[in-house]
Design a protein around this motif. Structure first.
Motif, PDB file in Angstrom:
ATOM      1  N   LYS A 109       0.833  -1.193   0.000  1.00  0.00           N
ATOM      2  CA  LYS A 109       0.000   0.000   0.000  1.00  0.00           C
ATOM      3  C   LYS A 109       0.874   1.252   0.000  1.00  0.00           C
ATOM      4  CE  LYS A 109      -3.990   1.964   2.389  1.00  0.00           C
ATOM      5  NZ  LYS A 109      -4.969   1.762   3.473  1.00  0.00           N
ATOM      6  N   LYS A 624     -17.629   1.136   9.422  1.00  0.00           N
ATOM      7  CA  LYS A 624     -17.490   1.729   8.086  1.00  0.00           C
ATOM      8  C   LYS A 624     -18.474   2.864   7.881  1.00  0.00           C
ATOM      9  CE  LYS A 624     -14.949  -0.835   4.956  1.00  0.00           C
ATOM     10  NZ  LYS A 624     -13.999   0.229   5.204  1.00  0.00           N
ATOM     11  N   ASP A 641      -8.290   2.563  -6.513  1.00  0.00           N
ATOM     12  CA  ASP A 641      -6.976   3.185  -6.426  1.00  0.00           C
ATOM     13  C   ASP A 641      -5.933   2.111  -6.134  1.00  0.00           C
ATOM     14  OD1 ASP A 641      -4.636   4.532  -5.744  1.00  0.00           O
ATOM     15  OD2 ASP A 641      -5.699   6.205  -4.817  1.00  0.00           O
ATOM     16  N   GLU A 644      -3.101   3.346  -3.361  1.00  0.00           N
ATOM     17  CA  GLU A 644      -3.569   3.395  -1.978  1.00  0.00           C
ATOM     18  C   GLU A 644      -4.336   2.132  -1.587  1.00  0.00           C
ATOM     19  OE1 GLU A 644      -2.685   5.620   0.260  1.00  0.00           O
ATOM     20  OE2 GLU A 644      -1.443   6.448  -1.358  1.00  0.00           O
ATOM     21  N   GLN A 645      -4.543   1.256  -2.566  1.00  0.00           N
ATOM     22  CA  GLN A 645      -5.202  -0.036  -2.346  1.00  0.00           C
ATOM     23  C   GLN A 645      -6.586   0.135  -1.724  1.00  0.00           C
ATOM     24  OE1 GLN A 645      -2.687  -2.901  -0.401  1.00  0.00           O
ATOM     25  NE2 GLN A 645      -1.009  -2.592  -1.828  1.00  0.00           N
ATOM     26  N   THR A 646      -7.367   1.002  -2.332  1.00  0.00           N
ATOM     27  CA  THR A 646      -8.738   1.221  -1.871  1.00  0.00           C
ATOM     28  C   THR A 646      -9.716   1.130  -3.035  1.00  0.00           C
ATOM     29  OG1 THR A 646      -8.541   3.631  -2.141  1.00  0.00           O
ATOM     30  CG2 THR A 646      -8.059   2.715   0.047  1.00  0.00           C
ATOM     31  N   THR A 648     -13.804   2.305  -3.769  1.00  0.00           N
ATOM     32  CA  THR A 648     -14.867   3.148  -3.220  1.00  0.00           C
ATOM     33  C   THR A 648     -16.209   2.743  -3.805  1.00  0.00           C
ATOM     34  OG1 THR A 648     -13.330   4.991  -2.984  1.00  0.00           O
ATOM     35  CG2 THR A 648     -15.678   5.516  -2.880  1.00  0.00           C
ATOM     36  N   ALA A 658     -15.223   3.771   1.501  1.00  0.00           N
ATOM     37  CA  ALA A 658     -13.948   3.244   1.017  1.00  0.00           C
ATOM     38  C   ALA A 658     -13.643   1.902   1.677  1.00  0.00           C
ATOM     39  CB  ALA A 658     -12.828   4.238   1.299  1.00  0.00           C
ATOM     40  N   TYR A 659     -13.127   0.969   0.880  1.00  0.00           N
ATOM     41  CA  TYR A 659     -12.720  -0.354   1.350  1.00  0.00           C
ATOM     42  C   TYR A 659     -11.246  -0.545   1.032  1.00  0.00           C
ATOM     43  CZ  TYR A 659     -17.697  -1.602   1.596  1.00  0.00           C
ATOM     44  OH  TYR A 659     -19.033  -1.637   1.893  1.00  0.00           O
ATOM     45  N   ASP A 660     -10.443  -0.954   2.022  1.00  0.00           N
ATOM     46  CA  ASP A 660      -9.105  -1.422   1.716  1.00  0.00           C
ATOM     47  C   ASP A 660      -9.224  -2.715   0.914  1.00  0.00           C
ATOM     48  OD1 ASP A 660      -7.859   0.637   3.056  1.00  0.00           O
ATOM     49  OD2 ASP A 660      -7.701  -0.465   4.947  1.00  0.00           O
ATOM     50  N   GLU A 663     -10.304  -5.792   2.599  1.00  0.00           N
ATOM     51  CA  GLU A 663     -11.673  -5.880   3.110  1.00  0.00           C
ATOM     52  C   GLU A 663     -12.679  -6.291   2.029  1.00  0.00           C
ATOM     53  OE1 GLU A 663     -11.743  -2.428   6.514  1.00  0.00           O
ATOM     54  OE2 GLU A 663     -11.844  -1.762   4.421  1.00  0.00           O
TER      55      GLU A 663
END
Length: 745
Positions: A109, A624, A641, A644-646, A648, A658-660, A663
């Motif tokens: 990340k 969340k 992304d 940033e490893q997300t 949305t 937003a989710y990593d 997740e």
């Protein structure tokens, strides 16, 4: 053993048990998240530029990683030469090019391709040693400040720890996709818990059940008849029963089911159950009244306390001395109804007028009825009268879509129950008996969705003297969670109720409404008489999927102008199989949001997420969003992304969440969902595959629920035999609950 392809790097292991192939994972073409089976393409580490096909348990491996794959070469009759993976491990690349590619793959990340190039240009082949041993030195790289350097170092440490857990889980034959969840639950203690307390995983880690924990326990040497194994199995059996809607199981059923699961003697299982019940920490024993006697009920503790608390709370509300709507005790109802008539165009039917009186004079009441029977107009009338007297009114529903619809139909603000109660991590609510809602009349729509635990939290938050009106269609499927609250309340003589039965003329002209009522009466729907209800006959179960995709992607948009993603919902009786929600989601995604060059996407387990995908939350996550994101929340993927490893999601409640990447197991695709998951929602159009492959699920209330989810259009696709079976087969029978009996006390 077949020889490897020319140019592939392969060598015999010292023990001659297989071949080791060292390669970089280039892309994943298929992954089954349940079995871990993966089909991927990889480039050999040395020699030969051709990609090779690798198949086997590769879940957890990321594109761009260098892997040491153990397995054997084989030749597939259709797909040719491929490497069958038995196990794998990640190896760190040694060349500048390999390191740059590895770091830029999105694995860590905060590092994308451009940042990776800068870091490797500065540190060369020592890059990974620097990040691993002294990540603070990354500030030497132009453009990397202390804050970002610290984040990259933390991400590297976490990734390395997760890999260690993956390696250990792989050694006990557990899917590597579970490693992230295990690590996030226990941190550095993860391996110790897995080794010494494997059955904790079933209670603590979402997605790990008894069977997975049991497999780990066997691998680490726990005896098959160990007391902790038997007790864990009993709790698992009760948990499975709660997933099927039961609040308890009779003790003989529980013992028999657990004996079948474990293959142990009934006496041993019964003794373990007695010990569990005597402790009363996880399992509670109580004799529940039944026709002709009592049932030795065995509850998981949360369901016992919720059911008992719900009954006590309802009776306390019903018999409270004070009355926050006391003004209606002596109201002139003729004048009140005349005022309502002047205020609007329509006049209340007699049973609607009875429901209005009941809601405003009884502190707990139930209003039920099918589509087109005027529930919404009745609720709007109740709310209008209450507000005219200055009452504080709240409207709520279990889901965001249901709350939106309630607000549109009544003209008053409505919220989800979760947001109204402000549920917190762990499931506790901000509003409860000690801190009740400031409300005089609380109306809850779609109450057929209320499970016992949520209903208990709701009733706790209603202040003494306030009125609670539960509105819903009792003929729909019962709640996904344990209990059948609405049905149990209607069966309890202590709870006042009105059932609306008259179908109003305007609604009756709708094929959706008319056919819903036909199905509910056990009659076949009219398949050719309506312009909003269509039947496509298809007896080939596999061909049904093709037809569904064509209808959603092409026919409905062309004929009705509806958007295939936003406006059309496929509702499948079950998840598995060709016409099941799982396969239909994959097919519909390829038709509606296919892969595009230079557009980011993210693979997680067996799913690929793309911008524009329709997705659904599949577990409650109280941490969340602004106030939690809950099971059943639907939205569209709006951004991905890779650095940033997300990912949305824009939800139906107009919130960006937003989710990593770690997740993403909380999300599933929602082009097609099961009918159970659609409860409380309404869509412009629904498409329902009705096939013999879903034979065990074909029930009248399931088909009725699916049809009543549509506002404008229903399309059924499948075999007449399956449709007839669904219509003639009544529901699945009474769930094991004790609420009705508790309300009789």
């Amino acid at each position: 053993m077949s020889a490897p392809r020319p140019g592939a790097t392969a060598r015999r292991t010292p023990t001659d048990t297989g071949v080791v192939l060292e390669a970089v994972l280039e892309r994943v073409t298929y992954a089954d998240e349940e079995t871990g089976y993966t089909i991927a393409r990889a480039s050999p580490a040395r020699g030969g530029a051709d990609l090779v096909t690798v198949v086997g348990p590769l879940l957890g491996a990321q594109v761009g990683e260098s892997l040491s794959l153990t397995g054997r070469w084989s030749s597939h009759p259709k797909y040719g030469r491929q490497f069958e993976v038995h196990s794998y491990r990640t190896v760190l690349p040694a060349t500048v090019q390999g390191i740059e590619r590895y770091l830029g793959s999105g694995l860590i990340k905060g590092i994308g391709p451009k940042t990776a190039a800068k870091i490797v240009a500065h540190f060369g082949t020592a890059t990974l040693d620097v990040i691993d041993g002294d990540a603070a030195r990354l500030v030497e790289v132009p453009g990397l400040g202390p804050k970002r350097t610290k984040a990259i170092g933390a991400a590297w440490v976490e990734q390395r720890a997760i890999k260690e857990v993956m390696v250990f889980l792989q050694s006990v034959e557990v899917s590597t996709s579970l490693a992230v969840r295990v690590y996030k639950q226990y941190g550095d203690a993860a391996i110790g818990v897995v080794k010494h307390e494997p059955y904790r995983l079933a209670n603590d880690v979402w997605g790990i059940g008894f069977k997975t924990a049991d497999a780990i326990a066997r691998a680490v040497g726990i005896p098959h008849d160990a007391p902790e194994r038997v007790k864990a199995a009993l709790q698992y059996t009760l948990s499975q029963a709660s997933d099927a809607g039961h609040c308890f199981l009779p003790a003989p059923n529980l013992v028999a089911d657990t004996v079948e699961l474990l293959g142990l003697a009934p006496g041993l299982v019964a003794r373990s159950l007695d010990e569990l019940a005597a402790a009363a920490e996880h399992v509670v024993a109580e004799d529940v009244p039944a026709s002709g006697g009592t049932v030795p009920a065995r509850y998981l503790a949360p369901f016992f306390h919720a059911e008992r608390g719900l009954a006590a709370g309802l009776l306390a509300l019903l018999h409270a001395d004070e009355d926050r709507l006391g003004a209606f005790a002596g109201v002139d109802w003729d004048r009140a109804f005349a005022w309502l008539h002047r205020r609007g165009d329509a006049e209340l039917a007699p049973e609607q007028a009875e429901a209005v009186r009941l809601a405003l004079t009884e502190k707990v009441a139930v209003l039920t009825g099918g589509p087109g029977c005027g529930k919404s107009f009745t609720v709007a009338s109740i709310v209008a009268l209450a507000k005219a007297k200055g009452a504080k009114v709240m409207l709520a529903a279990p889901t965001g879509r249901a709350a939106k619809r309630l607000a549109e139909l009544t003209g008053f603000e409505a919220r989800t129950l979760h947001r109204m109660l402000e549920l917190r991590p762990g499931g506790d609510a901000a509003y409860d008996r000690d801190n009740p809602l400031d409300v005089d009349l609380l109306v809850v729509d779609e109450s057929s969705m209320l499970d016992t635990i949520l209903a208990n939290r709701l009733v706790k938050a209603v202040p003494p003297g306030a009125h609670l009106l539960l509105v819903g269609d009792v003929d729909q499927l019962p709640s996904v969670g344990a209990g059948e609250v609405l049905r149990d309340l209607l069966a309890a003589e202590t709870i006042p109720r009105v059932r609306l039965t008259r179908i109003f003329r305007q609604a009756a002209e709708s094929g959706v409404v008319a056919n819903a009522h036909l199905v509910n009466r056990g009659a076949m729907p009219e398949l050719t008489e309506h312009t909003d209800f269509f039947w496509f006959a298809c007896d080939d179960n596999e061909a049904v999927a093709d037809r569904v995709v064509e209808i959603v992607a092409t026919r409905i948009p062309a004929k009705f102008g509806l958007h295939p993603v936003r406006d059309v919902q496929v509702l499948a009786p079950m998840h598995r199989g060709g016409p099941g929600a799982g396969n239909l989601n994959a097919r519909l995604q390829e038709a509606l949001t296919p892969a595009r060059d230079a557009t980011p996407e993210r693979r997680h387990g067996g799913r690929v997420f793309r911008v524009g995908d329709k997705v659904i939350q599949i577990r409650n996550n109280y941490g969340k969003g602004a106030a939690g994101v809950f099971n059943g929340t639907v939205g569209l993927v709006s951004a991905i992304d890779p650095v940033e490893q997300t990912l949305t999601v824009r939800t139906d409640e107009d919130e960006d969440v937003a989710y990593d990447f770690g997740e993403l197991d909380e999300l599933a695709h929602a082009y097609a969902i099961t009918v159970h998951r659609s409860q409380g929602s309404e869509y412009p159009a629904v498409v329902v595959p009705v096939t013999t492959s879903a034979w065990t699920m074909l029930r009248r209330n399931l088909l009725y629920t699916a049809i009543t989810r549509a506002k404008r259009l229903v399309v059924l696709v499948g075999s007449k035999q399956a449709l007839e079976a669904a219509v003639r087969t009544a529901g699945t029978g009474k769930r094991h609950t004790g609420l009705t009996h508790r309300l009789a006390i």
